[in-house]
Enzyme design. Sequence first.
Site, PDB file in Angstrom:
ATOM      1  N   ARG A 137      17.237  41.164  35.161  1.00 44.96           N
ATOM      2  CA  ARG A 137      17.836  40.321  35.105  1.00 44.96           C
ATOM      3  C   ARG A 137      16.980  38.846  33.430  1.00 44.96           C
ATOM      4  O   ARG A 137      15.380  39.114  33.541  1.00 44.96           O
ATOM      5  CB  ARG A 137      17.026  39.106  36.559  1.00 44.96           C
ATOM      6  CG  ARG A 137      17.289  37.806  36.187  1.00 44.96           C
ATOM      7  CD  ARG A 137      16.925  37.417  37.647  1.00 44.96           C
ATOM      8  NE  ARG A 137      18.001  37.174  38.192  1.00 44.96           N
ATOM      9  CZ  ARG A 137      18.677  36.727  39.548  1.00 44.96           C
ATOM     10  NH1 ARG A 137      17.610  35.821  39.905  1.00 44.96           N
ATOM     11  NH2 ARG A 137      19.733  36.740  40.163  1.00 44.96           N
TER      12      ARG A 137
ATOM     13  N   ASP B 198      28.242  26.807  42.788  1.00 44.28           N
ATOM     14  CA  ASP B 198      26.820  27.314  42.616  1.00 44.28           C
ATOM     15  C   ASP B 198      26.067  25.609  41.340  1.00 44.28           C
ATOM     16  O   ASP B 198      26.966  24.787  41.565  1.00 44.28           O
ATOM     17  CB  ASP B 198      27.188  28.472  40.838  1.00 44.28           C
ATOM     18  CG  ASP B 198      25.413  28.411  40.948  1.00 44.28           C
ATOM     19  OD1 ASP B 198      24.820  29.103  41.612  1.00 44.28           O
ATOM     20  OD2 ASP B 198      26.098  29.335  39.839  1.00 44.28           O
TER      21      ASP B 198
ATOM     22  N   HIS C 136      27.487  37.321  36.753  1.00 48.11           N
ATOM     23  CA  HIS C 136      25.945  37.948  38.026  1.00 48.11           C
ATOM     24  C   HIS C 136      27.199  38.833  38.557  1.00 48.11           C
ATOM     25  O   HIS C 136      27.699  38.224  39.977  1.00 48.11           O
ATOM     26  CB  HIS C 136      25.949  37.006  38.540  1.00 48.11           C
ATOM     27  CG  HIS C 136      25.034  36.867  39.254  1.00 48.11           C
ATOM     28  ND1 HIS C 136      24.026  38.110  39.667  1.00 48.11           N
ATOM     29  CD2 HIS C 136      24.474  36.093  40.355  1.00 48.11           C
ATOM     30  CE1 HIS C 136      23.181  37.740  40.633  1.00 48.11           C
ATOM     31  NE2 HIS C 136      23.387  36.599  41.129  1.00 48.11           N
TER      32      HIS C 136
HETATM   33  N1  NVA Z   1      23.983  30.157  38.078  1.00 49.16           N
HETATM   34  C1  NVA Z   1      22.773  30.667  38.800  1.00 49.16           C
HETATM   35  C2  NVA Z   1      23.098  31.391  40.006  1.00 49.16           C
HETATM   36  C3  NVA Z   1      21.571  31.574  40.837  1.00 49.16           C
HETATM   37  C4  NVA Z   1      21.469  32.747  41.321  1.00 49.16           C
HETATM   38  C5  NVA Z   1      21.690  30.129  37.412  1.00 49.16           C
HETATM   39  O1  NVA Z   1      21.751  31.629  36.972  1.00 49.16           O
HETATM   40  O2  NVA Z   1      20.954  29.972  38.000  1.00 49.16           O
HETATM   41  N1   CP Z   2      21.612  34.595  44.331  1.00 41.82           N
HETATM   42  C1   CP Z   2      21.176  34.943  43.966  1.00 41.82           C
HETATM   43  O1   CP Z   2      20.681  35.982  42.741  1.00 41.82           O
HETATM   44  O2   CP Z   2      19.563  34.855  44.330  1.00 41.82           O
HETATM   45  P1   CP Z   2      18.391  34.600  43.456  1.00 41.82           P
HETATM   46  O3   CP Z   2      17.759  33.903  42.558  1.00 41.82           O
HETATM   47  O4   CP Z   2      17.279  34.162  44.357  1.00 41.82           O
HETATM   48  O5   CP Z   2      18.076  36.517  43.276  1.00 41.82           O
END
Ligand code: NVA
Ligand code: CP
Length: 307
Positions: free
Chosen positions: A103, A222, A130
């Site tokens: 990540r 989101d 994602h």
């Molecule tokens: N768009 C959000 C998704 C979190 C799971 C982010 O990148 O923070």
């Molecule tokens: N939805 C998601 O990816 O959650 P986290 O950021 O908690 O991993």
Amino acid sequence: MTKDLLKLLDLSKEDIVQILNTADQLKYDQKHRIPHDYLRGKTLAMIFEKNSTRTRVSFETGMFQLGGHALFLSGKESQIGRGEPVEDTARVLDRYCDGIMIRTFGQEEVENLARNTKIPVINGLTDFCHPCQVLADLLTIREYKAVLEGLKLCYIGDGNNMANSLIVGGLKMGMEVSIACPEGYDPDPKVLDFAKSDPSHKFSLFRTPKEAAVGADVVITDVWASMGQEEERAVRAKAFAGYQINDELMALTNEGCMVQHCLPAHRGEEITAEVFEAHAQEIFDEAENRLHAQKAVMYLLMKDKED
Ligand code: NVA
Ligand code: CP
């Protein structure tokens, strides 16, 4: 299947169906306590350069349930945080581990990691996409609605990593995809090009949530400010005012319309507390399905090839 899961653009419809069907089977096995330790003795390195609850816990638990082991590497505490090149990290992890989940910020970092290692690399979120989350979303929608093809998926909000993966995943699975986002917050141009690339794709981009929500079978949103955009929160709150999933918007959708949210959610911003709680079962099933979808991905990418 491909060697890695870097983005849904790399997968065919058949790859996605294979992942969803495998996830169904692994979910059944887990619920019925049927052993499924297909990754015995294997190790997954998990690199996190951003925060996480669901991704970390579901990958670690999933690897344990598959008979393997997952190890957590924080970007800050490993040598990655002190600038060790990703190419070198890749070639080191290659010698110890059987797969890498990462990540991070830039999609190019994940692609570069994958190019420099023989072991599978799984994208656990970048600024661009994602994919694991959207595989879990598709699994959940298919559980509730039995099919994906022909359903209308509506996404309201920021044209961010979630929007990018939902457009690609939804269109690949034959869904109609309609998006509403304010000007200046569109999905990635590569994703919009993909949406336009095939005349069979049913895709629309609107500037008002109401136009996008009419006749929807699933509505998704989101956060307005993603990880790394914390300083833009106030500006974004203004830009996204009105881009909220609320009862008024839900009234325009089809009967039985689902709501999905990858979480964490900000009640009173992108979704009201009322709509969130009315659809909490679907939203937390979606969160659970991260586990099953990712176990399927790990199984398909990391199993011994002669299995
Ligand atoms: N768009 C959000 C998704 C979190 C799971 C982010 O990148 O923070
Ligand atoms: N939805 C998601 O990816 O959650 P986290 O950021 O908690 O991993």
